[in-house]
Design a protein around this motif. Structure first.
Motif, PDB file in Angstrom:
ATOM      1  N   HIS A 290       0.827  -1.201   0.000  1.00 49.03           N
ATOM      2  CA  HIS A 290       0.000   0.000   0.000  1.00 49.03           C
ATOM      3  C   HIS A 290       0.866   1.257   0.000  1.00 49.03           C
ATOM      4  O   HIS A 290       0.574   2.256  -0.695  1.00 49.03           O
ATOM      5  CB  HIS A 290      -0.927  -0.027   1.208  1.00 49.03           C
ATOM      6  CG  HIS A 290      -1.732   1.209   1.388  1.00 49.03           C
ATOM      7  ND1 HIS A 290      -2.735   1.603   0.511  1.00 49.03           N
ATOM      8  CD2 HIS A 290      -1.669   2.200   2.328  1.00 49.03           C
ATOM      9  CE1 HIS A 290      -3.263   2.730   0.915  1.00 49.03           C
ATOM     10  NE2 HIS A 290      -2.631   3.126   2.024  1.00 49.03           N
TER      11      HIS A 290
ATOM     12  N   VAL B 194       0.886   4.182  -2.766  1.00 45.94           N
ATOM     13  CA  VAL B 194       0.669   5.589  -2.416  1.00 45.94           C
ATOM     14  C   VAL B 194       1.832   6.434  -2.881  1.00 45.94           C
ATOM     15  O   VAL B 194       1.655   7.556  -3.408  1.00 45.94           O
ATOM     16  CB  VAL B 194       0.450   5.718  -0.893  1.00 45.94           C
ATOM     17  CG1 VAL B 194       0.435   7.193  -0.484  1.00 45.94           C
ATOM     18  CG2 VAL B 194      -0.840   5.058  -0.477  1.00 45.94           C
TER      19      VAL B 194
ATOM     20  N   THR C 281       1.518   6.906  -6.556  1.00 44.83           N
ATOM     21  CA  THR C 281       0.413   7.833  -6.880  1.00 44.83           C
ATOM     22  C   THR C 281       0.817   9.271  -6.620  1.00 44.83           C
ATOM     23  O   THR C 281       0.481  10.188  -7.386  1.00 44.83           O
ATOM     24  CB  THR C 281      -0.828   7.450  -6.054  1.00 44.83           C
ATOM     25  OG1 THR C 281      -1.171   6.090  -6.297  1.00 44.83           O
ATOM     26  CG2 THR C 281      -2.004   8.347  -6.402  1.00 44.83           C
TER      27      THR C 281
ATOM     28  N   MET D  83      -7.104   7.497  -6.746  1.00 43.80           N
ATOM     29  CA  MET D  83      -7.228   7.705  -5.300  1.00 43.80           C
ATOM     30  C   MET D  83      -8.090   6.640  -4.645  1.00 43.80           C
ATOM     31  O   MET D  83      -7.855   6.238  -3.505  1.00 43.80           O
ATOM     32  CB  MET D  83      -7.824   9.078  -5.036  1.00 43.80           C
ATOM     33  CG  MET D  83      -6.900  10.232  -5.425  1.00 43.80           C
ATOM     34  SD  MET D  83      -5.354  10.185  -4.499  1.00 43.80           S
ATOM     35  CE  MET D  83      -5.969  10.439  -2.840  1.00 43.80           C
TER      36      MET D  83
ATOM     37  N   VAL E 293      -5.990   3.704  -4.016  1.00 47.75           N
ATOM     38  CA  VAL E 293      -5.061   3.917  -2.897  1.00 47.75           C
ATOM     39  C   VAL E 293      -5.771   3.824  -1.555  1.00 47.75           C
ATOM     40  O   VAL E 293      -5.247   3.310  -0.570  1.00 47.75           O
ATOM     41  CB  VAL E 293      -4.368   5.286  -3.059  1.00 47.75           C
ATOM     42  CG1 VAL E 293      -3.546   5.623  -1.823  1.00 47.75           C
ATOM     43  CG2 VAL E 293      -3.504   5.288  -4.291  1.00 47.75           C
ATOM     44  N   SER E 294      -7.007   4.314  -1.494  1.00 56.10           N
ATOM     45  CA  SER E 294      -7.716   4.378  -0.207  1.00 56.10           C
ATOM     46  C   SER E 294      -8.579   3.151   0.081  1.00 56.10           C
ATOM     47  O   SER E 294      -9.547   3.247   0.819  1.00 56.10           O
ATOM     48  CB  SER E 294      -8.593   5.641  -0.206  1.00 56.10           C
ATOM     49  OG  SER E 294      -9.546   5.566  -1.258  1.00 56.10           O
TER      50      SER E 294
END
Length: 471
Positions: A192, A196, A199, A223, A226-227
Protein backbone atom coordinates in the motif's frame (compact mmCIF):
# COMPACT_ATOMS: atom_id res chain seq x y z
CA UNK A 1 76.33 -100.77 117.77
CA UNK A 2 73.40 -103.02 116.77
CA UNK A 3 70.91 -102.67 113.98
CA UNK A 4 68.85 -99.50 113.99
CA UNK A 5 65.88 -99.62 116.28
CA UNK A 6 67.18 -102.56 118.45
CA UNK A 7 68.19 -102.53 122.11
CA UNK A 8 71.82 -103.46 122.70
CA UNK A 9 73.28 -105.17 125.63
CA UNK A 10 74.08 -101.94 127.41
CA UNK A 11 70.39 -101.02 127.59
CA UNK A 12 70.62 -98.20 125.07
CA UNK A 13 68.06 -97.83 122.22
CA UNK A 14 69.21 -96.64 118.83
CA UNK A 15 66.58 -94.84 116.70
CA UNK A 16 66.52 -94.03 113.00
CA UNK A 17 64.58 -91.00 111.82
CA UNK A 18 62.84 -91.16 108.46
CA UNK A 19 61.77 -88.07 106.48
CA UNK A 20 58.01 -88.10 105.81
CA UNK A 21 56.61 -85.58 103.23
CA UNK A 22 53.84 -83.36 104.48
CA UNK A 23 51.74 -80.66 102.69
CA UNK A 24 52.73 -77.96 105.14
CA UNK A 25 56.25 -79.10 106.04
CA UNK A 26 58.51 -80.45 103.39
CA UNK A 27 60.34 -82.98 105.69
CA UNK A 28 59.63 -84.42 109.10
CA UNK A 29 61.80 -86.83 111.08
CA UNK A 30 59.75 -89.38 112.95
CA UNK A 31 61.33 -91.98 115.40
CA UNK A 32 60.59 -95.66 114.77
CA UNK A 33 62.24 -99.02 115.26
CA UNK A 34 62.48 -102.12 113.14
CA UNK A 35 61.05 -105.23 114.77
CA UNK A 36 62.15 -108.64 113.52
CA UNK A 37 59.43 -110.90 112.05
CA UNK A 38 59.37 -114.28 110.41
CA UNK A 39 59.99 -112.82 106.95
CA UNK A 40 62.00 -109.74 107.79
CA UNK A 41 61.64 -106.53 109.78
CA UNK A 42 58.51 -104.42 110.46
CA UNK A 43 58.56 -100.71 111.31
CA UNK A 44 56.86 -99.69 114.52
CA UNK A 45 56.70 -96.41 116.40
CA UNK A 46 59.37 -96.05 118.97
CA UNK A 47 57.03 -95.41 121.88
CA UNK A 48 55.11 -98.62 121.33
CA UNK A 49 58.40 -100.54 121.06
CA UNK A 50 59.65 -99.13 124.29
CA UNK A 51 56.37 -99.99 125.93
CA UNK A 52 56.69 -103.61 124.80
CA UNK A 53 60.24 -103.84 126.08
CA UNK A 54 59.17 -102.53 129.43
CA UNK A 55 56.43 -105.12 129.65
CA UNK A 56 58.84 -107.92 128.64
CA UNK A 57 61.20 -107.08 131.49
CA UNK A 58 58.45 -107.53 133.95
CA UNK A 59 57.54 -105.46 136.88
CA UNK A 60 61.10 -104.50 137.60
CA UNK A 61 62.13 -100.86 137.53
CA UNK A 62 63.47 -99.68 134.21
CA UNK A 63 67.12 -98.93 133.96
CA UNK A 64 68.50 -95.44 133.72
CA UNK A 65 69.26 -95.90 129.99
CA UNK A 66 65.74 -97.06 129.24
CA UNK A 67 64.25 -94.12 131.03
CA UNK A 68 66.45 -91.67 129.11
CA UNK A 69 65.57 -93.23 125.78
CA UNK A 70 61.91 -93.21 126.65
CA UNK A 71 62.03 -89.53 127.59
CA UNK A 72 63.85 -88.60 124.38
CA UNK A 73 61.37 -90.52 122.26
CA UNK A 74 58.42 -88.94 124.07
CA UNK A 75 59.84 -85.44 123.59
CA UNK A 76 60.40 -86.00 119.85
CA UNK A 77 56.94 -87.47 119.38
CA UNK A 78 55.17 -84.61 121.18
CA UNK A 79 57.19 -82.01 119.28
CA UNK A 80 56.28 -83.59 115.93
CA UNK A 81 52.60 -83.93 116.83
CA UNK A 82 52.31 -80.29 117.91
CA UNK A 83 53.97 -78.90 114.76
CA UNK A 84 52.34 -80.88 111.92
CA UNK A 85 50.07 -83.75 111.23
CA UNK A 86 52.21 -86.88 111.21
CA UNK A 87 51.95 -89.32 108.37
CA UNK A 88 53.84 -92.54 109.03
CA UNK A 89 54.37 -93.43 105.36
CA UNK A 90 54.79 -91.61 102.04
CA UNK A 91 51.68 -90.72 100.06
CA UNK A 92 50.79 -93.23 97.43
CA UNK A 93 49.69 -92.19 93.91
CA UNK A 94 46.16 -93.32 94.73
CA UNK A 95 46.08 -91.10 97.82
CA UNK A 96 47.48 -88.18 95.84
CA UNK A 97 44.75 -88.60 93.22
CA UNK A 98 42.16 -88.77 95.96
CA UNK A 99 43.47 -85.59 97.57
CA UNK A 100 43.59 -83.85 94.19
CA UNK A 101 40.02 -84.93 93.51
CA UNK A 102 38.97 -83.67 96.94
CA UNK A 103 40.55 -80.30 96.14
CA UNK A 104 38.52 -79.97 92.90
CA UNK A 105 35.30 -78.71 94.55
CA UNK A 106 37.18 -75.72 95.91
CA UNK A 107 38.51 -74.94 92.43
CA UNK A 108 35.25 -75.84 90.62
CA UNK A 109 33.41 -72.47 90.92
CA UNK A 110 36.48 -70.57 89.79
CA UNK A 111 36.99 -72.86 86.81
CA UNK A 112 33.33 -72.56 85.90
CA UNK A 113 33.52 -68.79 86.18
CA UNK A 114 36.61 -68.71 83.98
CA UNK A 115 34.84 -70.86 81.41
CA UNK A 116 31.81 -68.59 81.43
CA UNK A 117 34.00 -65.50 81.13
CA UNK A 118 35.83 -66.99 78.16
CA UNK A 119 32.50 -67.81 76.51
CA UNK A 120 31.23 -64.30 77.22
CA UNK A 121 34.45 -62.86 75.79
CA UNK A 122 34.03 -64.87 72.61
CA UNK A 123 30.38 -63.80 72.39
CA UNK A 124 31.28 -60.13 72.89
CA UNK A 125 34.00 -60.35 70.25
CA UNK A 126 31.57 -61.93 67.79
CA UNK A 127 28.95 -59.28 68.57
CA UNK A 128 31.47 -56.46 68.12
CA UNK A 129 32.55 -57.95 64.81
CA UNK A 130 28.92 -58.17 63.68
CA UNK A 131 28.21 -54.58 64.76
CA UNK A 132 31.32 -53.32 62.98
CA UNK A 133 30.20 -55.11 59.84
CA UNK A 134 26.74 -53.60 60.13
CA UNK A 135 28.29 -50.19 60.74
CA UNK A 136 30.35 -50.58 57.59
CA UNK A 137 27.23 -51.65 55.69
CA UNK A 138 25.27 -48.63 56.90
CA UNK A 139 27.12 -46.28 54.58
CA UNK A 140 26.54 -48.53 51.57
CA UNK A 141 22.88 -48.97 52.47
CA UNK A 142 22.39 -45.25 53.00
CA UNK A 143 24.11 -44.48 49.71
CA UNK A 144 21.80 -46.88 47.91
CA UNK A 145 18.78 -45.21 49.53
CA UNK A 146 20.08 -41.79 48.49
CA UNK A 147 20.46 -43.02 44.93
CA UNK A 148 16.87 -44.26 44.92
CA UNK A 149 15.60 -40.96 46.32
CA UNK A 150 17.71 -39.06 43.81
CA UNK A 151 16.30 -41.24 41.07
CA UNK A 152 12.73 -40.41 42.08
CA UNK A 153 13.45 -36.70 42.15
CA UNK A 154 15.29 -36.97 38.84
CA UNK A 155 12.21 -38.61 37.37
CA UNK A 156 10.09 -35.77 38.74
CA UNK A 157 12.52 -33.21 37.36
CA UNK A 158 12.56 -35.00 34.02
CA UNK A 159 8.75 -34.97 33.91
CA UNK A 160 8.72 -31.28 34.82
CA UNK A 161 11.39 -30.53 32.25
CA UNK A 162 9.49 -32.45 29.59
CA UNK A 163 6.30 -30.62 30.44
CA UNK A 164 8.17 -27.32 30.45
CA UNK A 165 9.63 -28.11 27.04
CA UNK A 166 6.18 -28.95 25.70
CA UNK A 167 4.80 -25.67 27.06
CA UNK A 168 7.69 -23.77 25.51
CA UNK A 169 7.15 -25.47 22.14
CA UNK A 170 3.46 -24.57 22.28
CA UNK A 171 4.41 -20.99 22.95
CA UNK A 172 6.86 -21.05 20.04
CA UNK A 173 4.15 -22.37 17.71
CA UNK A 174 1.81 -19.62 18.80
CA UNK A 175 4.58 -17.10 18.23
CA UNK A 176 5.26 -18.38 14.72
CA UNK A 177 1.58 -18.32 13.82
CA UNK A 178 1.13 -14.80 15.13
CA UNK A 179 4.27 -13.61 13.39
CA UNK A 180 3.04 -15.07 10.10
CA UNK A 181 -0.20 -13.14 10.40
CA UNK A 182 1.62 -9.95 11.24
CA UNK A 183 4.05 -10.47 8.38
CA UNK A 184 1.13 -10.80 5.99
CA UNK A 185 -0.41 -7.56 7.26
CA UNK A 186 2.97 -5.86 7.12
CA UNK A 187 3.45 -7.02 3.55
CA UNK A 188 0.05 -5.62 2.61
CA UNK A 189 0.85 -2.28 4.16
CA UNK A 190 4.21 -2.15 2.44
CA UNK A 191 2.49 -2.70 -0.87
CA UNK A 192 0.00 0.00 0.00
CA UNK A 193 2.84 2.34 0.84
CA UNK A 194 4.48 1.69 -2.51
CA UNK A 195 1.22 2.35 -4.27
CA UNK A 196 0.67 5.59 -2.42
CA UNK A 197 4.18 6.67 -3.17
CA UNK A 198 3.71 5.99 -6.84
CA UNK A 199 0.41 7.83 -6.88
CA UNK A 200 1.99 10.84 -5.23
CA UNK A 201 4.76 10.87 -7.80
CA UNK A 202 2.26 10.62 -10.60
CA UNK A 203 0.18 13.44 -9.15
CA UNK A 204 3.21 15.66 -8.83
CA UNK A 205 4.14 15.10 -12.44
CA UNK A 206 0.63 15.90 -13.51
CA UNK A 207 0.64 19.13 -11.60
CA UNK A 208 3.91 20.19 -13.24
CA UNK A 209 2.76 19.34 -16.73
CA UNK A 210 -0.51 21.30 -17.22
CA UNK A 211 -0.64 20.36 -20.86
CA UNK A 212 -0.85 16.71 -19.91
CA UNK A 213 -3.28 17.19 -17.17
CA UNK A 214 -5.68 14.39 -16.89
CA UNK A 215 -9.31 14.65 -16.16
CA UNK A 216 -10.58 14.71 -12.57
CA UNK A 217 -12.24 11.33 -12.99
CA UNK A 218 -8.96 9.63 -13.80
CA UNK A 219 -7.31 11.01 -10.65
CA UNK A 220 -10.26 10.03 -8.52
CA UNK A 221 -9.98 6.44 -9.76
CA UNK A 222 -6.37 6.29 -8.71
CA UNK A 223 -7.23 7.70 -5.30
CA UNK A 224 -9.91 5.08 -4.78
CA UNK A 225 -7.37 2.35 -5.42
CA UNK A 226 -5.06 3.92 -2.90
CA UNK A 227 -7.72 4.38 -0.21
CA UNK A 228 -9.00 0.77 -0.16
CA UNK A 229 -9.76 -0.49 3.39
CA UNK A 230 -6.94 -2.57 4.81
CA UNK A 231 -6.39 -4.42 8.07
CA UNK A 232 -4.40 -2.53 10.66
CA UNK A 233 -3.28 -5.73 12.53
CA UNK A 234 -4.70 -4.60 15.87
CA UNK A 235 -6.52 -7.88 16.38
CA UNK A 236 -3.44 -9.99 15.67
CA UNK A 237 -1.80 -11.02 18.96
CA UNK A 238 -0.56 -14.03 20.90
CA UNK A 239 -3.12 -16.39 22.44
CA UNK A 240 -3.16 -14.63 25.78
CA UNK A 241 -6.17 -16.53 27.05
CA UNK A 242 -4.35 -19.82 26.58
CA UNK A 243 -1.30 -18.34 28.25
CA UNK A 244 -3.36 -17.14 31.22
CA UNK A 245 -4.94 -20.58 31.58
CA UNK A 246 -1.52 -22.21 31.49
CA UNK A 247 -0.12 -19.88 34.14
CA UNK A 248 -3.13 -20.44 36.38
CA UNK A 249 -2.84 -24.21 36.00
CA UNK A 250 0.88 -24.14 36.78
CA UNK A 251 0.20 -22.01 39.85
CA UNK A 252 -2.34 -24.53 41.10
CA UNK A 253 0.03 -27.39 40.39
CA UNK A 254 2.82 -25.62 42.23
CA UNK A 255 0.59 -25.02 45.23
CA UNK A 256 -0.67 -28.59 45.21
CA UNK A 257 2.86 -29.89 44.80
CA UNK A 258 4.00 -27.87 47.77
CA UNK A 259 1.07 -29.22 49.76
CA UNK A 260 1.74 -32.78 48.70
CA UNK A 261 5.44 -32.48 49.51
CA UNK A 262 4.54 -31.30 52.99
CA UNK A 263 2.00 -34.08 53.35
CA UNK A 264 4.61 -36.50 52.09
CA UNK A 265 6.86 -35.56 55.01
CA UNK A 266 4.01 -36.08 57.47
CA UNK A 267 2.86 -39.31 55.83
CA UNK A 268 6.23 -40.80 56.71
CA UNK A 269 4.93 -40.79 60.30
CA UNK A 270 1.45 -42.04 59.36
CA UNK A 271 -0.26 -43.74 62.30
CA UNK A 272 -2.85 -46.41 61.40
CA UNK A 273 -5.71 -45.40 63.68
CA UNK A 274 -8.54 -47.74 64.53
CA UNK A 275 -11.40 -46.92 66.85
CA UNK A 276 -11.45 -48.53 70.29
CA UNK A 277 -14.98 -49.95 70.42
CA UNK A 278 -14.80 -50.19 74.22
CA UNK A 279 -14.74 -46.40 74.48
CA UNK A 280 -17.55 -45.56 72.04
CA UNK A 281 -20.73 -43.89 73.20
CA UNK A 282 -23.77 -46.18 72.79
CA UNK A 283 -24.98 -44.07 69.83
CA UNK A 284 -21.71 -44.59 67.95
CA UNK A 285 -21.27 -47.63 65.73
CA UNK A 286 -17.83 -48.71 64.50
CA UNK A 287 -17.51 -49.76 60.85
CA UNK A 288 -16.32 -53.31 60.07
CA UNK A 289 -12.88 -51.99 59.12
CA UNK A 290 -12.61 -50.33 62.54
CA UNK A 291 -11.66 -46.93 61.11
CA UNK A 292 -15.09 -45.24 60.83
CA UNK A 293 -17.90 -44.15 63.09
CA UNK A 294 -21.62 -43.72 62.54
CA UNK A 295 -23.81 -41.74 64.89
CA UNK A 296 -27.24 -43.34 65.07
CA UNK A 297 -29.76 -44.68 67.53
CA UNK A 298 -28.56 -45.72 70.96
CA UNK A 299 -28.12 -49.40 71.70
CA UNK A 300 -30.30 -49.76 74.77
CA UNK A 301 -29.61 -53.44 75.31
CA UNK A 302 -25.86 -53.01 75.47
CA UNK A 303 -24.32 -52.92 78.91
CA UNK A 304 -21.96 -50.00 79.49
CA UNK A 305 -18.28 -50.80 79.82
CA UNK A 306 -15.92 -49.13 82.34
CA UNK A 307 -14.02 -47.22 79.62
CA UNK A 308 -17.11 -46.30 77.62
CA UNK A 309 -18.47 -42.74 77.34
CA UNK A 310 -22.01 -42.83 78.65
CA UNK A 311 -23.19 -39.26 77.96
CA UNK A 312 -20.77 -37.46 75.62
CA UNK A 313 -20.86 -38.79 72.04
CA UNK A 314 -17.14 -39.43 71.93
CA UNK A 315 -14.65 -42.21 71.08
CA UNK A 316 -10.91 -42.77 71.35
CA UNK A 317 -8.43 -44.50 69.10
CA UNK A 318 -6.82 -47.76 70.10
CA UNK A 319 -3.20 -46.81 69.32
CA UNK A 320 -1.60 -44.01 71.39
CA UNK A 321 1.44 -41.89 70.62
CA UNK A 322 3.92 -42.30 73.45
CA UNK A 323 7.17 -41.30 71.74
CA UNK A 324 8.49 -39.98 68.47
CA UNK A 325 6.06 -38.62 65.89
CA UNK A 326 2.63 -39.59 64.62
CA UNK A 327 0.26 -38.23 61.97
CA UNK A 328 -3.29 -39.12 60.95
CA UNK A 329 -6.21 -37.53 59.13
CA UNK A 330 -9.94 -37.55 59.83
CA UNK A 331 -12.41 -37.40 56.92
CA UNK A 332 -15.33 -35.11 57.84
CA UNK A 333 -17.11 -34.78 54.49
CA UNK A 334 -20.10 -36.79 55.72
CA UNK A 335 -20.37 -35.08 59.08
CA UNK A 336 -23.25 -32.60 58.75
CA UNK A 337 -23.49 -31.48 62.38
CA UNK A 338 -20.83 -30.26 64.77
CA UNK A 339 -17.68 -32.21 65.45
CA UNK A 340 -14.42 -32.08 67.38
CA UNK A 341 -11.13 -33.75 66.40
CA UNK A 342 -8.25 -33.96 68.84
CA UNK A 343 -6.14 -35.97 71.23
CA UNK A 344 -6.57 -36.97 74.86
CA UNK A 345 -4.82 -38.71 77.71
CA UNK A 346 -6.11 -42.11 78.72
CA UNK A 347 -7.29 -40.69 82.04
CA UNK A 348 -9.96 -38.57 80.34
CA UNK A 349 -13.19 -39.02 82.26
CA UNK A 350 -15.87 -41.18 80.61
CA UNK A 351 -18.92 -40.92 82.81
CA UNK A 352 -21.17 -37.89 82.98
CA UNK A 353 -21.62 -34.69 81.00
CA UNK A 354 -19.31 -32.35 82.84
CA UNK A 355 -16.21 -30.71 81.34
CA UNK A 356 -13.96 -33.55 82.37
CA UNK A 357 -15.53 -35.74 79.66
CA UNK A 358 -15.54 -33.23 76.78
CA UNK A 359 -12.65 -32.72 74.40
CA UNK A 360 -10.78 -29.46 74.97
CA UNK A 361 -12.71 -28.57 78.12
CA UNK A 362 -10.06 -29.95 80.51
CA UNK A 363 -6.32 -30.35 80.94
CA UNK A 364 -6.33 -33.88 79.56
CA UNK A 365 -7.39 -33.09 75.96
CA UNK A 366 -6.79 -30.80 72.98
CA UNK A 367 -8.99 -30.36 69.91
CA UNK A 368 -10.27 -28.25 67.04
CA UNK A 369 -14.04 -27.94 67.07
CA UNK A 370 -16.61 -26.94 64.46
CA UNK A 371 -19.98 -25.86 65.80
CA UNK A 372 -22.56 -23.33 64.63
CA UNK A 373 -20.44 -22.48 61.61
CA UNK A 374 -17.41 -21.52 63.70
CA UNK A 375 -14.07 -23.27 63.90
CA UNK A 376 -12.06 -22.92 67.10
CA UNK A 377 -9.24 -24.62 68.98
CA UNK A 378 -9.81 -25.74 72.58
CA UNK A 379 -7.72 -26.74 75.57
CA UNK A 380 -8.33 -26.51 79.31
CA UNK A 381 -11.74 -24.90 78.66
CA UNK A 382 -10.11 -22.03 76.76
CA UNK A 383 -10.45 -21.48 73.05
CA UNK A 384 -9.19 -19.36 70.18
CA UNK A 385 -10.80 -18.86 66.77
CA UNK A 386 -9.15 -20.48 63.76
CA UNK A 387 -8.88 -17.91 60.95
CA UNK A 388 -10.33 -19.42 57.75
CA UNK A 389 -12.41 -16.50 56.46
CA UNK A 390 -13.91 -17.01 53.02
CA UNK A 391 -12.85 -20.66 52.81
CA UNK A 392 -15.23 -23.60 52.43
CA UNK A 393 -16.02 -26.03 55.18
CA UNK A 394 -13.23 -28.35 56.21
CA UNK A 395 -13.22 -31.73 54.52
CA UNK A 396 -10.32 -33.32 56.34
CA UNK A 397 -8.36 -32.46 59.46
CA UNK A 398 -4.77 -33.59 59.89
CA UNK A 399 -3.28 -34.13 63.35
CA UNK A 400 0.49 -34.25 63.90
CA UNK A 401 2.06 -35.07 67.25
CA UNK A 402 5.75 -34.69 67.99
CA UNK A 403 5.78 -36.24 71.44
CA UNK A 404 9.46 -35.64 72.23
CA UNK A 405 9.15 -31.92 71.41
CA UNK A 406 5.78 -31.49 73.18
CA UNK A 407 4.29 -30.24 69.91
CA UNK A 408 0.75 -30.71 68.61
CA UNK A 409 -0.39 -29.25 65.26
CA UNK A 410 -3.80 -29.35 63.54
CA UNK A 411 -3.84 -28.98 59.73
CA UNK A 412 -6.34 -28.39 56.99
CA UNK A 413 -5.40 -31.57 55.12
CA UNK A 414 -6.49 -30.16 51.74
CA UNK A 415 -4.28 -27.07 51.84
CA UNK A 416 -1.89 -28.09 54.65
CA UNK A 417 -2.63 -24.77 56.27
CA UNK A 418 -2.06 -24.75 60.01
CA UNK A 419 -5.33 -24.47 61.92
CA UNK A 420 -3.75 -24.35 65.36
CA UNK A 421 -0.53 -25.48 67.04
CA UNK A 422 0.01 -26.20 70.72
CA UNK A 423 3.49 -25.96 72.18
CA UNK A 424 5.30 -24.94 75.34
CA UNK A 425 6.67 -21.88 73.53
CA UNK A 426 3.58 -20.44 71.86
CA UNK A 427 -0.01 -19.31 72.53
CA UNK A 428 0.27 -17.43 75.84
CA UNK A 429 -3.50 -17.45 76.21
CA UNK A 430 -3.29 -21.16 76.97
CA UNK A 431 -1.54 -22.46 80.06
CA UNK A 432 1.89 -23.43 78.70
CA UNK A 433 2.63 -25.84 81.52
CA UNK A 434 -0.15 -28.10 80.33
CA UNK A 435 1.32 -28.44 76.85
CA UNK A 436 4.15 -30.60 78.13
CA UNK A 437 3.13 -34.07 77.04
CA UNK A 438 3.59 -36.39 79.98
CA UNK A 439 1.37 -39.34 79.02
CA UNK A 440 0.54 -41.26 75.83
CA UNK A 441 -1.90 -39.36 73.59
CA UNK A 442 -4.90 -41.16 72.09
CA UNK A 443 -6.64 -39.96 68.91
CA UNK A 444 -10.08 -38.69 69.83
CA UNK A 445 -13.22 -37.56 68.02
CA UNK A 446 -16.52 -36.18 69.23
CA UNK A 447 -19.77 -35.86 67.26
CA UNK A 448 -22.66 -33.57 68.01
CA UNK A 449 -25.84 -35.60 68.09
CA UNK A 450 -27.93 -34.76 64.99
CA UNK A 451 -31.38 -33.28 65.40
CA UNK A 452 -32.88 -35.79 62.99
CA UNK A 453 -31.87 -39.27 61.90
CA UNK A 454 -32.37 -38.50 58.21
CA UNK A 455 -28.69 -37.64 57.70
CA UNK A 456 -26.56 -39.68 60.09
CA UNK A 457 -23.10 -38.32 60.78
CA UNK A 458 -20.12 -40.32 59.66
CA UNK A 459 -16.41 -39.70 60.27
CA UNK A 460 -13.51 -41.88 59.30
CA UNK A 461 -9.83 -42.10 60.14
CA UNK A 462 -7.72 -42.23 56.98
CA UNK A 463 -5.26 -45.00 57.75
CA UNK A 464 -3.83 -45.69 54.31
CA UNK A 465 -1.42 -43.57 52.26
CA UNK A 466 -3.28 -44.65 49.12
CA UNK A 467 -6.56 -43.36 50.49
CA UNK A 468 -4.87 -40.14 51.54
CA UNK A 469 -3.44 -39.53 48.09
CA UNK A 470 -5.45 -37.40 45.68
CA UNK A 471 -3.52 -38.31 42.55
Amino acid sequence: MGPAGHVTGGGRVHCRLQRVPHPEQEHLEFPFREKPTGTGFRKEPLLSSLAEMSSEKGSGAPSAGDQGALQDATRLTLQASTEVRVQPFPRSPQLQRKLAKAALPAQGPLSKSMKELRAEKAKAEARIQSLEKRRADLAARSEMMKQQIHGRYEAMRAALKQDEQAAMETQDIDLKRTRAKLDQVLKTWNQHLDQVTKTISSAQKTLKDDSKATSGGEMEGKMENVSLKKSDGANIRLDEERFATLVHTLSNLCRQLRVELQRKTLLLDLLPVTVDAQTCHPQLTVTPEGSGLFCGAARSSTELLPLQFDSVCCALGSTPVSSGQGYWEVDLRCCFSGWAVGVAYGKLERKGQDKGCKLGRNRNSWCVEFRNGRLSAWHNDRHVACQRAGQPQLKRVGVWVHFDMDLLVFYDADTMGVLQSFSKAVMPMFDRAHHQLTEPLYPAVRLVKPDTQARPNHVEFCHSALRLSRF
